[in-house]
Design a protein around this motif. Structure first.
Motif, PDB file in Angstrom:
ATOM      1  N   TYR A   1       0.709  -1.233   0.011  1.00 12.18           N
ATOM      2  CA  TYR A   1      -0.007  -0.100  -0.010  1.00 12.18           C
ATOM      3  C   TYR A   1       1.077   1.202  -0.152  1.00 12.18           C
ATOM      4  O   TYR A   1       1.685   1.437   0.808  1.00 12.18           O
ATOM      5  CB  TYR A   1      -1.085   0.185   1.100  1.00 12.18           C
TER       6      TYR A   1
ATOM      7  N   ALA B   1       1.447   5.580  -1.089  1.00 10.30           N
ATOM      8  CA  ALA B   1       0.642   6.881  -1.393  1.00 10.30           C
ATOM      9  C   ALA B   1       1.773   7.985  -1.711  1.00 10.30           C
ATOM     10  O   ALA B   1       2.745   8.299  -0.817  1.00 10.30           O
ATOM     11  CB  ALA B   1      -0.060   7.467  -0.172  1.00 10.30           C
TER      12      ALA B   1
ATOM     13  N   ILE C   1      -3.209   7.183  -3.693  1.00  3.23           N
ATOM     14  CA  ILE C   1      -3.142   6.376  -2.936  1.00  3.23           C
ATOM     15  C   ILE C   1      -3.438   4.858  -3.529  1.00  3.23           C
ATOM     16  O   ILE C   1      -4.564   4.679  -4.189  1.00  3.23           O
ATOM     17  CB  ILE C   1      -4.343   6.366  -1.711  1.00  3.23           C
TER      18      ILE C   1
ATOM     19  N   LYS D   1      -6.883   2.430  -6.784  1.00  2.79           N
ATOM     20  CA  LYS D   1      -6.215   3.783  -6.868  1.00  2.79           C
ATOM     21  C   LYS D   1      -7.542   4.597  -6.515  1.00  2.79           C
ATOM     22  O   LYS D   1      -8.589   4.243  -6.485  1.00  2.79           O
ATOM     23  CB  LYS D   1      -5.651   4.078  -7.923  1.00  2.79           C
ATOM     24  N   THR D   2      -6.979   5.859  -6.106  1.00  4.94           N
ATOM     25  CA  THR D   2      -8.151   7.152  -5.849  1.00  4.94           C
ATOM     26  C   THR D   2      -8.733   7.399  -7.155  1.00  4.94           C
ATOM     27  O   THR D   2      -8.075   7.486  -8.312  1.00  4.94           O
ATOM     28  CB  THR D   2      -7.592   8.141  -5.210  1.00  4.94           C
TER      29      THR D   2
ATOM     30  N   PHE E   1       2.135  13.335   1.553  1.00  6.66           N
ATOM     31  CA  PHE E   1       1.998  12.406   2.241  1.00  6.66           C
ATOM     32  C   PHE E   1       3.175  12.187   3.597  1.00  6.66           C
ATOM     33  O   PHE E   1       4.304  12.501   3.156  1.00  6.66           O
ATOM     34  CB  PHE E   1       1.895  11.037   1.582  1.00  6.66           C
TER      35      PHE E   1
ATOM     36  N   SER F   1       1.552   6.406   7.080  1.00  7.30           N
ATOM     37  CA  SER F   1       0.492   5.507   7.116  1.00  7.30           C
ATOM     38  C   SER F   1       0.645   4.503   8.065  1.00  7.30           C
ATOM     39  O   SER F   1       1.828   4.195   8.460  1.00  7.30           O
ATOM     40  CB  SER F   1       0.366   5.052   5.616  1.00  7.30           C
TER      41      SER F   1
ATOM     42  N   TYR G   1      -4.293   6.993   6.458  1.00  8.32           N
ATOM     43  CA  TYR G   1      -2.917   7.702   5.740  1.00  8.32           C
ATOM     44  C   TYR G   1      -3.101   9.058   6.234  1.00  8.32           C
ATOM     45  O   TYR G   1      -4.294   9.781   6.592  1.00  8.32           O
ATOM     46  CB  TYR G   1      -3.233   7.904   4.221  1.00  8.32           C
TER      47      TYR G   1
END
Length: 901
Positions: free
Chosen positions: A189, A191, A202, A212-213, A226, A229, A248
């Motif tokens: 994971y 970001a 992310i 993904k976003t 970022f 996390s 996050y």
């Protein structure tokens, strides 16, 4: 319009910061704590030369930015620029270091240059990710000269076990791009802003399903940076069958426009569900559980917000609901240094994600709270037992109306407030970069959180949380040259803290209790690791029997009443009229000195009291016989007085003081002495001539004994009294100096006795046959700095100067030439400047000034009361504090004679 509003908001916030700083200055030392009394001073300051138990690792590589320590491993893995190291976790300085060299090829560096990148920073392979993948392998990623690559490392052999693979979806391009990543159950994971000129994202990478976003129609992340996390296994012991979540932490451009605040950037917390598989058609390969909320860290009474999140540490609790998030927050203005530490609970974050949503009205920046109907099941939630009972076993089974709502409503309206709705700590002039938290149980049975915080200048602050406030136990200088702390890790097994920086890695013990040498010092520290065992301050973790240990973390004052404290006792014999300095060094920055004479507290350190106090001593000016007695210096801390040193001062009347000669027009009086001799003369044995002190650029009038001085002065007076009446006043001053037998008029050039010029002019001083006066010009430039030293030539002294008297003894004269005429009086400045420092460091308008001379001697310049309020220069308190603060870092002589000044 929006940019103008942002500028106005920033300006108003800057004004609030200025007012806040002024208010904090005004409330320093206030007896009770207020929201502004958060600017905590570290109790103890330890320079790099005084670090104990410190171990270091350095190599030819630079930029040590990534560290990873397995709980059961004896290895500390460190990623730097172009290399990865496996260090011995118990002692990182040992030579058994395993290394993997991983540099970018010359061809790759050339391509990086062609992209317009910096060949000194960006066109290298910076290791940005280094974690364990499974029981046998590590996984690492590097920028590889702006073309990221990732590879596996065989733990046992510590070699790359495979060829590097593409890393553009797992690692950022640049070495400073905001980035966070973790591997959970062999899924990665991450970001960051991955591709060149792409949007932040992310992602869950291999193995599938990759997610993904969303970018359209509503962008979920807006210039996000970022910082961290964390995985929280909320499924453990869950009564609803909830899923684990990844949280996050980042800073992004604000999307809210409300009447309560307006900031261009704000701190956020976002979360996704570990079991998320994306939608079937809507939000396909996109998160269906993404939600974000604002983290607030502010001083609400003053409407001041710390909106830049720099670092986060996740503190697991006994249950997932007890998880705490510690965050370091800063200001949006890069030229203003300030930091705040806020603590958040997982329950507060969950409450925000259960609250109302925000809605974007016109695809712009006008977001407001959504008041319409919310679909069922609630958008953004993980799959629970209740949903499984309805046939919704995976996110791909969620209805389209729920997924469409998630796509357009990623932001929550409710803000996540810190514990007690305020920061734990506020620090001006400090930028914290990284932090880690350690829990320990004190002797009182309470669990304490100890914070280790690194700064942008290479300092480490150790603090303990006590009733919602942070007490900084100590500040440690890790590096001689200022450099930022890049990363920070704790190891309970090794009882060590590891700090990485651009130049190397430092290992320090979690505590150093032996630094505290007395019971009170140990208790005042309020360090949960330390306690007094009756003989020394020890680490409680190494003590099996704790029944007799003394510790008081809550108050820092109890337990040492029946213990004996070693007091340094000294005796001094002083002659009447001498200036005496009694030194008292305090090890604690929080302690204040208190002096007593024969058990009575010394009061009123006024201009006429004859006493001055500073942070490291007490000065007796022109000692009198009634000032003999026992002087005791106490350190006052936490309302407890602890005696540090005593001085038994005896003031003898060896020679009757001469009647004072009052100047007719001069507004200034001068006094200076040398350190008092260790032996005093007796009536049977005459006083031997003391050694002369020397200053460069000075010529002296020096009689060998008192009789020669008297005869010389009487002859001069008899020959000149008929011709010049002004000379009579001047000769009177010289006569006074001769009667004292301890003063000589010197040139006003600044000097140090150990200088090369001093040795060059030493013989000239001894053989001087006439007296030359030098004046220091009173003229100041527009910046308030005094310029110029004007010498006397053939008896003329330039106007506008001040005389200076420095420590010394008289020397004989080889001829009978008359002394030069008296100098004119110093003129009164018509336009005083705010600050006027002479080249030799003396400020002419101060009522009393101390200056360091030869380690333990001083020059004292006094001014009459009529001129004590002159606004030309600093006040006495400001000047004295400034000088004594500088003296703290000055190397003293091996055994300074404190009996005289």
């Amino acid at each position: 319009m929006r940019r103008s509003a942002e500028m106005q908001g920033a300006q108003s916030s800057a004004v609030r910061l200025l007012l806040l700083s002024c208010c904090v200055c005004a409330t320093d030392g206030y007896p009770f704590r207020t929201p502004l009394d958060l600017d905590v001073t570290p109790r103890v300051t330890v320079l790099s030369s005084g670090l104990q138990g410190c171990r270091r690792f350095q190599s030819s590589a630079v930029d040590y930015s990534t560290m990873f320590l397995e709980a059961d491993s004896e290895r500390l893995y460190v990623g730097a620029r172009g290399a990865v190291f496996a260090l011995n976790a118990s002692d990182i300085s040992v030579s058994s270091v395993l290394t993997i060299e991983w540099e970018a090829s010359p061809q790759q560096k050339l391509q990086c240059l062609l992209k317009g990148k910096d060949n000194k920073t960006e066109c290298f392979n910076h290791i940005r990710f280094l974690q364990t993948f499974n029981s046998t392998h590590l996984y690492m990623c590097g920028t590889h000269a702006f073309s990221p690559l990732c590879a596996y490392i065989d733990k046992e052999r510590f070699v790359m076990s495979s060829q590097p693979e593409e890393g553009k979806d797992k690692c950022p391009y640049g070495p400073t791009t905001g980035y966070t990543a973790l591997i959970v159950d062999q899924q990665m994971y991450t970001a960051s802003q991955y591709e060149f000129r792409s949007f932040p994202d992310i992602r869950r990478n291999s193995p599938s399903p990759t997610l993904k976003t969303e970018d359209a129609p509503t962008r979920w992340l807006n210039e996000a940076d970022f910082v961290g996390s964390a995985l929280v296994r909320e499924s453990l012991g869950s009564s609803t069958g909830d899923d684990d979540k990844i949280y996050y932490f980042f800073t992004e451009r604000s999307q809210e426009q409300t009447t309560t605040y307006s900031h261009s950037r704000v701190a956020r917390v976002a979360r996704v569900c570990k079991g998320d598989r994306g939608g079937l058609l809507t939000l396909q390969k996109r998160w269906t559980s993404f939600l974000k909320a604002r983290l607030t860290c502010s001083l609400p009474e003053y409407d001041f917000h710390f909106n830049m999140l720099r670092s986060v540490f996740v503190m697991p609790g006994l249950t997932p609901q007890d998880t705490l998030f510690y965050g370091i927050f800063g200001l949006e203005w890069k030229n203003v240094k300030a930091s705040a530490v806020c603590r958040f609970s997982l329950s507060e974050v969950q409450e925000a994600f259960q609250g109302p949503y925000m809605e974007n009205q016109d695809s712009g920046f006008k977001w407001k709270e959504y008041t319409g109907k919310i679909p069922d099941p609630r958008p953004g939630t993980c799959i629970t037992d209740a949903l499984r009972a309805r046939g919704i076993n995976f996110s791909t089974s969620l209805p389209d109306d729920v997924l469409n709502f998630v796509r357009r409503h990623p932001l929550m309206s409710q803000q996540v407030q810190p514990s007690d709705r305020r920061p734990l700590l506020f620090r001006r002039t400090t930028d914290y970069t990284h932090m880690a938290v350690h829990t320990i149980q004190g002797l009182d049975g309470k669990t304490y959180h100890v914070l280790y915080m690194g700064t942008d200048e290479g300092w480490l602050h150790k603090a303990v949380e006590i009733e919602g406030w942070l007490h900084i136990i100590e500040e440690l200088q890790l590096f001689e040259e200022p450099q930022p702390v890049n990363n920070l890790l704790l190891s309970e097994k090794q009882m060590s803290v590891y700090v990485s920086s651009p130049s190397g890695v430092v290992q320090l013990p979690l505590s150093n209790c032996l630094r505290y040498t007395s019971c009170y010092d140990c208790v005042f520290a309020r360090d949960p690791h330390c306690a007094w065992n009756g003989a020394q301050c020890v680490d409680i973790m190494a003590q099996e029997d704790r029944s007799t240990l003394i510790q008081d973390i809550q108050q820092g004052s109890k337990g040492c009443e029946n213990t004996q404290n070693e007091i340094v006792a000294r005796s001094r014999s002083v002659r009447v009229g001498d200036d005496v300095l009694l030194q008292c060094e305090l090890s604690s920055n929080l302690a204040t000195p208190l002096w007593t004479l024969d058990g009575s507290e010394l009061q009123g350190y006024g201009l006429n009291s004859g006493i001055r106090t500073g942070t490291d001593g007490l000065l007796i000016i022109e000692a009198r016989t009634d000032q003999s007695g026992l002087y005791t210096c106490y350190a006052v801390e936490n309302n407890i007085k602890v005696a540090i040193v005593t001085y038994n001062i005896t003031i003898h009347l060896d020679l009757p003081p001469p009647p004072p000669v009052e100047p007719t027009q001069d507004h200034y009086s001068f006094s200076a002495t040398l350190p008092a001799p260790t032996e005093r003369p007796s009536p049977e044995r005459p006083l031997p001539p003391p050694p002369a002190s020397h200053l460069p650029h000075s010529e002296l009038l020096s009689p060998r004994n008192m009789e020669a001085m008297y005869l010389s002065l009487i002859t001069i007076l008899g020959g000149l009294c008929v011709v010049l009446t002004v000379v009579l006043v001047y000769v009177g001053v010289c006569l006074r100096v001769g009667n004292r037998g301890k003063y000589s008029i010197r040139a006003a050039a600044s000097a140090y006795p150990n200088s090369k010029r001093h040795n060059r002019h030493r013989k000239q001083h001894r053989n001087s046959s006439h007296m030359e006066l030098k004046t220091i010009s009173s003229h100041c430039n527009g910046n308030g700095i005094c310029n110029g030293i004007s010498k006397q030539h053939n008896g003329d002294i330039q106007d506008g100067g001040f005389l200076q008297i420095v420590p010394g003894e008289g020397h004989p004269s080889s001829n009978k030439e008359p002394p030069p005429p008296a100098p004119p009086l110093p003129p009164t400045p018509q336009h005083p400047s705010p600050e006027c420092d002479f080249p030799n460091g003396l400020s002419a308008t101060l009522p009393s000034v101390l200056r360091r001379m030869n380690g333990n001697s001083y020059v004292l310049l006094r001014q009459s009361e009529s001129d004590s309020t002159s606004p030309l220069c600093y006040s006495f308190a400001e000047e004295l504090n400034r000088i004594l603060e500088k003296r703290k870092h000055t190397q003293l002589l091996p055994r300074p004679d404190e009996s005289s000044v």
